[in-house]
Design a protein around this motif. Structure first.
Motif, PDB file in Angstrom:
ATOM      1  N   UNK A 274     -25.138 -14.090   8.391  1.00  0.00           N
ATOM      2  CA  UNK A 274     -25.175 -12.695   8.828  1.00  0.00           C
ATOM      3  C   UNK A 274     -23.990 -11.905   8.290  1.00  0.00           C
ATOM      4  N   UNK A 275     -22.976 -12.584   7.763  1.00  0.00           N
ATOM      5  CA  UNK A 275     -21.857 -11.859   7.150  1.00  0.00           C
ATOM      6  C   UNK A 275     -21.035 -12.838   6.327  1.00  0.00           C
TER       7      UNK A 275
ATOM      8  N   UNK B 255     -15.415 -15.437   0.166  1.00  0.00           N
ATOM      9  CA  UNK B 255     -16.544 -16.363   0.208  1.00  0.00           C
ATOM     10  C   UNK B 255     -17.513 -16.072  -0.931  1.00  0.00           C
ATOM     11  N   UNK B 256     -17.756 -14.787  -1.209  1.00  0.00           N
ATOM     12  CA  UNK B 256     -18.649 -14.427  -2.313  1.00  0.00           C
ATOM     13  C   UNK B 256     -18.087 -14.911  -3.643  1.00  0.00           C
TER      14      UNK B 256
ATOM     15  N   UNK C  66     -14.842 -17.092   4.233  1.00  0.00           N
ATOM     16  CA  UNK C  66     -15.430 -17.212   5.567  1.00  0.00           C
ATOM     17  C   UNK C  66     -16.843 -16.637   5.558  1.00  0.00           C
ATOM     18  N   UNK C  67     -17.744 -17.307   6.264  1.00  0.00           N
ATOM     19  CA  UNK C  67     -19.099 -16.793   6.464  1.00  0.00           C
ATOM     20  C   UNK C  67     -19.455 -16.961   7.935  1.00  0.00           C
ATOM     21  N   UNK C  68     -20.315 -16.063   8.436  1.00  0.00           N
ATOM     22  CA  UNK C  68     -20.826 -16.137   9.798  1.00  0.00           C
ATOM     23  C   UNK C  68     -22.302 -16.507   9.735  1.00  0.00           C
ATOM     24  N   UNK C  69     -22.708 -17.423  10.635  1.00  0.00           N
ATOM     25  CA  UNK C  69     -24.091 -17.904  10.646  1.00  0.00           C
ATOM     26  C   UNK C  69     -24.659 -17.746  12.053  1.00  0.00           C
ATOM     27  N   UNK C  70     -25.872 -17.212  12.145  1.00  0.00           N
ATOM     28  CA  UNK C  70     -26.598 -17.134  13.410  1.00  0.00           C
ATOM     29  C   UNK C  70     -27.291 -18.471  13.633  1.00  0.00           C
TER      30      UNK C  70
ATOM     31  N   UNK D  60     -28.233 -12.514   4.994  1.00  0.00           N
ATOM     32  CA  UNK D  60     -29.662 -12.651   5.257  1.00  0.00           C
ATOM     33  C   UNK D  60     -30.262 -13.919   4.709  1.00  0.00           C
ATOM     34  N   UNK D  61     -29.540 -14.618   3.826  1.00  0.00           N
ATOM     35  CA  UNK D  61     -30.044 -15.873   3.266  1.00  0.00           C
ATOM     36  C   UNK D  61     -29.920 -16.989   4.307  1.00  0.00           C
ATOM     37  N   UNK D  62     -30.845 -17.939   4.275  1.00  0.00           N
ATOM     38  CA  UNK D  62     -30.762 -19.115   5.131  1.00  0.00           C
ATOM     39  C   UNK D  62     -29.625 -20.007   4.656  1.00  0.00           C
ATOM     40  N   UNK D  63     -28.922 -20.622   5.592  1.00  0.00           N
ATOM     41  CA  UNK D  63     -27.807 -21.502   5.249  1.00  0.00           C
ATOM     42  C   UNK D  63     -28.272 -22.638   4.350  1.00  0.00           C
TER      43      UNK D  63
END
Length: 505
Positions: free
Chosen positions: A211-212, A217-218, A200-204, A230-233
């Motif tokens: 953002x997380x 996921x890693x 799972x990843x969270x995106x702003x 902090x990386x762009x999707x």
């Protein structure tokens, strides 16, 4: 007795001679008897004795004259604090008796310093007590005012300050409790993220940045978790369709429909299916992405989901999902067109009965029978649009009882262009097919007029049998469905010999 400044000692205060002041004013001299200017070297203007008490009472909220032993000689109360008038009864008593136990050591130190001429410039804070129900804090400055050692205590009421301090303490404690709650929520969130085996990843959505991300996921992306945050999707993923991935995500977020996006990881070149969930937190629009591997089963499920989604979006039949009570949860564009609704949000959570010509009667029949037997096929009725137009339709209903959230799925077909008459029949119902065959056998042996008359009776009997079957022999509901009065329905039931079944009320 007069001192060298022309001040006469009387009682516990030095009373000022008005004669000297008047003479100095008349002569244009603004100096003391010593020849020094006012306010310098601790001297003050001459004050009339009758005004001195008012000056002291106005300068302090409460003024107390005491001996060096603490005996109260006099009390002056500021008029703006009438509640302190009850303290006038203290006169003649020992001030120690009206001081709280925790303040007595401070008062003793302050009294000793004042006698020694070292009164604290900021004063001392004392909590007074007068009975069990009246206590209040006061800050005093202590001054020596007489040659006999008499002391003047000028006090300032601290109740407003104490209330403000209490409010600040309450706010601070509430902030501490909020902080602890947030720590608990954060701990739970971290445990869920780290223990979950689903990536799972969270995106702003405002910035398009990750953002997380959890540990799974890693691992799936073969990257360090901290390097992902902090990386762009767009730096980590690219869309398989070739479109800009952020444009695709934003389009999905506005559609109010959860979808699966096929992406590729730029790090591993693996194909992934990403199920998106959109929500808001602290006013920011966020996206939760569930990453799924594109193995064979996942690809088949994705293909099926995409096919079903395409049919839902572009199919000619109107499709409506409702809860078990018939309240609309989702509908496709064909239903919006048929109902002449402006948007999905305009009909969501409304009852499907609002769009049926016979309203709750039809809906109750459909829902009750679908829940009882699992599905209803080809139920003939009329749909009513938002603007009052009516369209003949056939409705099929499926009850999804094994779903996590039980739901009803309505397939609605427009029959306004159908030229031939269609019959509505429940599985297992007997009679209509035999009646049709008997009418066909009349061709060639009877006139058209007789055949039409016989056909009318057949159609009428078929409609009554269908209504009775759909309403589970509820004669009142069947009469309302057919547009007949209850008496008229009973007449026709007797005509066709169908009055044997007891009425289900």
């Amino acid at each position: 007795m007069r001192d060298q400044d022309g001040i006469q000692s009387s009682g516990h205060f030095k009373q000022v001679s008005l004669d000297n002041h008047s003479e100095a004013a008349a002569a244009g001299r603004y100096v003391t008897a010593r020849g020094t200017k006012y306010w310098s070297n601790g001297t003050v203007p001459l004050v009339a004795p009758e005004l001195l008490g008012d000056v002291i009472a106005s300068a302090a909220d409460m003024a107390i004259v005491i001996t060096q032993e603490g005996r109260i000689l006099s009390i002056l109360i500021n008029e703006s604090h009438p509640e302190f008038q009850r303290c006038k009864k203290w006169e003649g008593g020992d001030l120690h008796d009206y001081i709280a136990a925790d303040s007595r050591p401070k008062f003793a130190r302050g009294l000793s310093e004042a006698i020694a001429g070292k009164s604290p410039p900021r004063g001392i804070e004392i909590n007074h007590v007068d009975g069990s129900k009246f206590d209040f804090p006061v800050r005093y400055t202590i001054h020596s005012v007489g040659p006999d050692g008499t002391l003047l205590m000028l006090g300032r009421d601290l109740r407003a300050v104490a209330e403000l301090q209490q409010q600040l303490v309450s706010v601070h404690l509430e902030l501490e409790r909020d902080y602890e709650r947030h720590r608990q929520y954060d701990a739970r969130y971290r445990v869920l993220m780290d223990s979950s085996t689903e990536p799972m990843i969270f995106v702003d959505l405002a910035t398009g940045n990750i953002i997380d991300a959890n540990r799974s996921a890693a691992e799936a992306l073969e990257a360090d978790r901290d390097s992902l945050i902090g990386k762009a999707l767009t730096q980590e993923f690219e869309s398989r369709s070739g479109d800009n991935i952020l444009d695709e995500v934003n389009a999905i977020s506005r559609s109010e429909v959860r979808r699966v996006i096929e992406m590729s990881s730029r790090r591993t070149q693996k194909h992934l299916f990403v199920a998106t969930t959109f929500f808001r937190a602290s006013g920011e629009r966020l996206m939760l992405c569930h990453l799924q591997s594109s193995d064979k089963d996942a690809r088949q499920q994705h293909t099926l989901a995409e096919s079903l989604q395409s049919m839902f979006d572009a199919g000619p039949e109107a499709i409506v999902f409702t809860d078990p009570k018939g309240f609309i949860q989702s509908a496709n564009p064909s239903f919006l067109k048929m109902s002449e609704a402006a948007s999905m949000s305009a009909i969501k959570q409304r009852s499907l009965a609002d769009f049926l010509a016979r309203g709750s009667v039809d809906l109750k029949v459909l829902v009750d029978n679908a829940v009882r037997v699992g599905q209803i096929r080809m139920f003939a009725t009329q749909m009513q649009s938002e603007f009052g137009g009516q369209v003949p339709v056939e409705m099929s209903v499926t009850y999804l009882r094994d779903h996590a959230h039980p739901a009803l799925v309505f397939m609605i077909r427009d029959t306004s262009r159908t030229s031939s008459m269609r019959t509505t029949r429940q599985p297992g119902a007997a009679g209509p097919a035999d009646n049709v065959d008997s009418v066909m056998e009349l061709v060639g042996s009877a006139t058209l007029k007789d055949i039409v008359a016989e056909t009318t009776d057949v159609v009428e009997r078929m409609c009554i049998e269908t209504a009775i079957e759909l309403t589970r022999n509820n004669r009142v509901a069947a009469a309302e469905m057919l547009g007949l009065s209850r008496q008229s329905l009973y007449v026709k039931l007797r005509k066709y010999g169908m009055v044997d079944k007891p009425d289900a009320m």
